[in-house]
Scaffold this motif. Structure first.
Motif, PDB file in Angstrom:
ATOM      1  N   MET A 251      -4.083 -58.730  60.201  1.00  0.00           N
ATOM      2  CA  MET A 251      -5.510 -58.804  60.460  1.00  0.00           C
ATOM      3  C   MET A 251      -5.817 -60.192  61.011  1.00  0.00           C
ATOM      4  O   MET A 251      -5.160 -61.165  60.647  1.00  0.00           O
ATOM      5  CB  MET A 251      -6.283 -58.562  59.167  1.00  0.00           C
ATOM      6  CG  MET A 251      -6.099 -57.175  58.585  1.00  0.00           C
ATOM      7  SD  MET A 251      -6.563 -57.091  56.843  1.00  0.00           S
ATOM      8  CE  MET A 251      -8.145 -57.907  56.871  1.00  0.00           C
ATOM      9  N   HIS A 252      -6.807 -60.268  61.897  1.00  0.00           N
ATOM     10  CA  HIS A 252      -7.142 -61.528  62.557  1.00  0.00           C
ATOM     11  C   HIS A 252      -8.586 -61.904  62.258  1.00  0.00           C
ATOM     12  O   HIS A 252      -9.489 -61.081  62.409  1.00  0.00           O
ATOM     13  CB  HIS A 252      -6.962 -61.405  64.075  1.00  0.00           C
ATOM     14  CG  HIS A 252      -5.544 -61.178  64.504  1.00  0.00           C
ATOM     15  ND1 HIS A 252      -4.818 -62.106  65.208  1.00  0.00           N
ATOM     16  CD2 HIS A 252      -4.706 -60.131  64.322  1.00  0.00           C
ATOM     17  CE1 HIS A 252      -3.601 -61.637  65.441  1.00  0.00           C
ATOM     18  NE2 HIS A 252      -3.519 -60.438  64.914  1.00  0.00           N
ATOM     19  N   GLN A 253      -8.787 -63.146  61.847  1.00  0.00           N
ATOM     20  CA  GLN A 253     -10.144 -63.593  61.540  1.00  0.00           C
ATOM     21  C   GLN A 253     -10.924 -63.834  62.818  1.00  0.00           C
ATOM     22  O   GLN A 253     -10.404 -64.404  63.786  1.00  0.00           O
ATOM     23  CB  GLN A 253     -10.102 -64.877  60.718  1.00  0.00           C
ATOM     24  CG  GLN A 253     -11.486 -65.382  60.314  1.00  0.00           C
ATOM     25  CD  GLN A 253     -11.414 -66.637  59.464  1.00  0.00           C
ATOM     26  OE1 GLN A 253     -10.421 -66.873  58.792  1.00  0.00           O
ATOM     27  NE2 GLN A 253     -12.462 -67.443  59.523  1.00  0.00           N
ATOM     28  N   LEU A 254     -12.172 -63.389  62.834  1.00  0.00           N
ATOM     29  CA  LEU A 254     -13.056 -63.673  63.955  1.00  0.00           C
ATOM     30  C   LEU A 254     -13.518 -65.120  63.899  1.00  0.00           C
ATOM     31  O   LEU A 254     -13.853 -65.632  62.820  1.00  0.00           O
ATOM     32  CB  LEU A 254     -14.288 -62.767  63.911  1.00  0.00           C
ATOM     33  CG  LEU A 254     -14.157 -61.336  64.422  1.00  0.00           C
ATOM     34  CD1 LEU A 254     -15.479 -60.604  64.240  1.00  0.00           C
ATOM     35  CD2 LEU A 254     -13.743 -61.302  65.875  1.00  0.00           C
ATOM     36  N   HIS A 255     -13.561 -65.771  65.052  1.00  0.00           N
ATOM     37  CA  HIS A 255     -14.123 -67.116  65.122  1.00  0.00           C
ATOM     38  C   HIS A 255     -15.648 -67.036  65.188  1.00  0.00           C
ATOM     39  O   HIS A 255     -16.211 -66.028  65.612  1.00  0.00           O
ATOM     40  CB  HIS A 255     -13.585 -67.851  66.358  1.00  0.00           C
ATOM     41  CG  HIS A 255     -12.157 -68.269  66.226  1.00  0.00           C
ATOM     42  ND1 HIS A 255     -11.757 -69.330  65.453  1.00  0.00           N
ATOM     43  CD2 HIS A 255     -11.016 -67.751  66.764  1.00  0.00           C
ATOM     44  CE1 HIS A 255     -10.438 -69.471  65.529  1.00  0.00           C
ATOM     45  NE2 HIS A 255      -9.971 -68.518  66.314  1.00  0.00           N
ATOM     46  N   PRO A 285     -14.898 -54.432  72.784  1.00  0.00           N
ATOM     47  CA  PRO A 285     -14.553 -54.720  71.387  1.00  0.00           C
ATOM     48  C   PRO A 285     -13.998 -56.128  71.246  1.00  0.00           C
ATOM     49  O   PRO A 285     -13.452 -56.687  72.187  1.00  0.00           O
ATOM     50  CB  PRO A 285     -13.490 -53.663  71.070  1.00  0.00           C
ATOM     51  CG  PRO A 285     -12.873 -53.334  72.391  1.00  0.00           C
ATOM     52  CD  PRO A 285     -13.982 -53.446  73.407  1.00  0.00           C
ATOM     53  N   PHE A 286     -14.134 -56.694  70.056  1.00  0.00           N
ATOM     54  CA  PHE A 286     -13.597 -58.020  69.812  1.00  0.00           C
ATOM     55  C   PHE A 286     -12.093 -58.035  70.058  1.00  0.00           C
ATOM     56  O   PHE A 286     -11.405 -57.059  69.791  1.00  0.00           O
ATOM     57  CB  PHE A 286     -13.856 -58.447  68.367  1.00  0.00           C
ATOM     58  CG  PHE A 286     -15.298 -58.736  68.055  1.00  0.00           C
ATOM     59  CD1 PHE A 286     -15.968 -59.746  68.707  1.00  0.00           C
ATOM     60  CD2 PHE A 286     -15.973 -58.003  67.100  1.00  0.00           C
ATOM     61  CE1 PHE A 286     -17.298 -60.034  68.421  1.00  0.00           C
ATOM     62  CE2 PHE A 286     -17.295 -58.266  66.796  1.00  0.00           C
ATOM     63  CZ  PHE A 286     -17.963 -59.288  67.461  1.00  0.00           C
ATOM     64  N   GLN A 287     -11.600 -59.165  70.548  1.00  0.00           N
ATOM     65  CA  GLN A 287     -10.177 -59.324  70.798  1.00  0.00           C
ATOM     66  C   GLN A 287      -9.589 -60.366  69.847  1.00  0.00           C
ATOM     67  O   GLN A 287     -10.264 -61.328  69.466  1.00  0.00           O
ATOM     68  CB  GLN A 287      -9.933 -59.758  72.247  1.00  0.00           C
ATOM     69  CG  GLN A 287     -10.469 -58.778  73.286  1.00  0.00           C
ATOM     70  CD  GLN A 287      -9.788 -57.427  73.205  1.00  0.00           C
ATOM     71  OE1 GLN A 287      -8.564 -57.353  73.071  1.00  0.00           O
ATOM     72  NE2 GLN A 287     -10.564 -56.358  73.301  1.00  0.00           N
ATOM     73  N   ASN A 288      -8.332 -60.184  69.497  1.00  0.00           N
ATOM     74  CA  ASN A 288      -7.652 -61.182  68.674  1.00  0.00           C
ATOM     75  C   ASN A 288      -7.467 -62.456  69.478  1.00  0.00           C
ATOM     76  O   ASN A 288      -6.918 -62.416  70.574  1.00  0.00           O
ATOM     77  CB  ASN A 288      -6.269 -60.678  68.244  1.00  0.00           C
ATOM     78  CG  ASN A 288      -6.346 -59.399  67.445  1.00  0.00           C
ATOM     79  OD1 ASN A 288      -7.346 -59.129  66.797  1.00  0.00           O
ATOM     80  ND2 ASN A 288      -5.280 -58.606  67.490  1.00  0.00           N
ATOM     81  N   GLU A 289      -7.918 -63.571  68.951  1.00  0.00           N
ATOM     82  CA  GLU A 289      -7.658 -64.845  69.599  1.00  0.00           C
ATOM     83  C   GLU A 289      -6.291 -65.345  69.136  1.00  0.00           C
ATOM     84  O   GLU A 289      -5.900 -65.171  67.984  1.00  0.00           O
ATOM     85  CB  GLU A 289      -8.764 -65.840  69.282  1.00  0.00           C
ATOM     86  CG  GLU A 289     -10.115 -65.403  69.859  1.00  0.00           C
ATOM     87  CD  GLU A 289     -10.979 -66.566  70.264  1.00  0.00           C
ATOM     88  OE1 GLU A 289     -10.698 -67.696  69.815  1.00  0.00           O
ATOM     89  OE2 GLU A 289     -11.932 -66.354  71.033  1.00  0.00           O
ATOM     90  N   ARG A 290      -5.575 -65.970  70.033  1.00  0.00           N
ATOM     91  CA  ARG A 290      -4.139 -66.198  69.865  1.00  0.00           C
ATOM     92  C   ARG A 290      -3.779 -66.910  68.564  1.00  0.00           C
ATOM     93  O   ARG A 290      -2.836 -66.528  67.874  1.00  0.00           O
ATOM     94  CB  ARG A 290      -3.600 -66.986  71.065  1.00  0.00           C
ATOM     95  CG  ARG A 290      -2.080 -67.074  71.096  1.00  0.00           C
ATOM     96  CD  ARG A 290      -1.607 -67.531  72.453  1.00  0.00           C
ATOM     97  NE  ARG A 290      -0.165 -67.644  72.516  1.00  0.00           N
ATOM     98  CZ  ARG A 290       0.678 -66.621  72.682  1.00  0.00           C
ATOM     99  NH1 ARG A 290       0.196 -65.404  72.770  1.00  0.00           N
ATOM    100  NH2 ARG A 290       1.981 -66.817  72.737  1.00  0.00           N
ATOM    101  N   TYR A 291      -4.489 -67.950  68.213  1.00  0.00           N
ATOM    102  CA  TYR A 291      -4.113 -68.703  67.019  1.00  0.00           C
ATOM    103  C   TYR A 291      -5.175 -68.612  65.925  1.00  0.00           C
ATOM    104  O   TYR A 291      -5.407 -69.565  65.190  1.00  0.00           O
ATOM    105  CB  TYR A 291      -3.825 -70.163  67.385  1.00  0.00           C
ATOM    106  CG  TYR A 291      -2.573 -70.283  68.214  1.00  0.00           C
ATOM    107  CD1 TYR A 291      -1.327 -70.097  67.630  1.00  0.00           C
ATOM    108  CD2 TYR A 291      -2.639 -70.527  69.576  1.00  0.00           C
ATOM    109  CE1 TYR A 291      -0.167 -70.173  68.386  1.00  0.00           C
ATOM    110  CE2 TYR A 291      -1.481 -70.601  70.344  1.00  0.00           C
ATOM    111  CZ  TYR A 291      -0.253 -70.428  69.742  1.00  0.00           C
ATOM    112  OH  TYR A 291       0.908 -70.486  70.492  1.00  0.00           O
TER     113      TYR A 291
END
Length: 345
Positions: A251-255, A285-291
């Motif tokens: 899972m990736h946190q949204l900035h 849709p939101f995209q995963n940001e790399r870091y």
């Protein structure tokens, strides 16, 4: 809030994660005027986006587009899916009629979720996170309503037995034909609209309609969870997470800037000096940001990361995978690229 009960439908006993069927519900009109208007404004823009219209039209049509199905599920093609490359004019017309008659009052929110949103101070970070939660729930509920409207009295309540095709092998080296190997049948969801990690229809308040709702969240928003305090009562909302599928387990946190873009995006057409009209597209849709901060999906409950405890089968063992997605480990991707640029690979 959660009732322990036994269900035999899926051959297992559920623990404490079955949603209470009679939880108090409220409508948009029960919110304060400022919070009500903010929700109506952003939700109106979200459901007017192309990705939302395509998502809801597929539910009306009863079948996902082939590219959407392949993007999500990587399964053997079926004839009906192979032929489904475009939405029909009928489903698009029905969606337009639905949107024309849509009334926000039909959306019923869990009272605790609505109260948490109402108790936030306008324009602060927690307000934006809770607004995002309400938007996600609303997108989910619209999909569930559409699905139930389309199905009418034929809404399935149990999984169906699927007989997979036999496994076929090429001829042996000497040209001998090898017999196909039969595979055992197994239970599958009675819908093609599902998120790989949200299939626990037996414990959802709206059953299979909620499965479709989670799929719609994935398509429109990218799917998400919120970080809360406590395993039962919601106490605070600190962060929002994307929950992509099917090849990623992180899972990736949204900035914050991603959340701000959604809250502040304009949905209208504006005049442009170059070609006359400029369309301002939403960040959906939101995209995963790399870091971004990453978290294994199977560690989420231990860190109090979920929206509703009934959303997944937390007692299920994590799948054993021998391949990891590059998006799950971008540092490894960088290391491989560095070795390639140095001629070591």
């Amino acid at each position: 809030m959660f009732a322990a009960q036994e269900l035999s439908t899926f051959d297992e006993t559920l623990a404490i994660w079955v949603a209470e069927p009679h939880a108090t519900k409220v409508s948009v009109n029960d919110l304060g005027l400022e919070h009500q208007e903010a929700l109506r404004e952003i939700l109106t823009k979200v459901i007017a986006t192309e990705i939302a219209k395509e998502t809801y039209a597929q539910i009306i049509e009863g079948l996902p587009l082939l590219r959407v199905f392949e993007d999500c599920f990587n399964v053997t093609k079926r004839e009906d899916l192979t032929a489904h490359g475009h939405l029909s004019s009928d489903s698009i017309a029905i969606l337009k009629k639905f949107k024309g008659n849509f009334n926000f009052d039909i959306l019923q929110f869990d009272a605790k979720t609505a109260r948490a949103y109402q108790n936030t101070t306008f324009d602060l970070r927690e307000f934006k996170l809770r607004l995002l939660e309400m938007i996600a729930v609303a997108c989910h509920k619209i999909a569930a309503l559409l699905y139930k409207e389309v199905k009418g009295d034929a809404i399935p309540t149990e999984r169906i037995l699927y007989q997979p095709p036999p496994i076929t092998y090429p001829p042996s080296y000497d040209g001998t034909l090898r017999k196909p190997v039969a595979r055992s049948p197994y239970l599958v969801l009675p819908t093609d609209f599902y998120h790989m990690s949200y299939q626990a229809m037996e414990q959802y308040p709206d059953g299979i309609a909620d499965v479709v709702g989670y799929w719609a969240e994935l398509r429109i928003l990218g799917a998400w969870w919120c970080l809360i305090g406590g395993r039962v009562e919601k106490r605070f909302c600190k962060d929002a997470f994307l929950h992509p599928q099917p090849h990623q387990r992180m899972m990736h946190q949204l900035h914050d800037h991603q959340i701000d873009q959604l809250v502040n995006f304009e949905s209208v057409k504006k005049e442009s000096a170059l070609d006359g009209v400029e369309i301002i597209l939403p960040p959906l849709p939101f995209q995963n940001e790399r870091y971004s901060r990453r978290l294994d999906e199977w560690d989420a409950l231990d860190q109090n990361i979920f929206r509703d405890m009934h959303e997944r089968r937390w007692d299920a063992p994590p799948p054993q995978r021998c391949v990891r997605s590059g998006e799950d480990v971008p540092e490894l991707q960088d290391a491989i690229q560095k070795l390639r640029s140095e001629g070591q690979l």
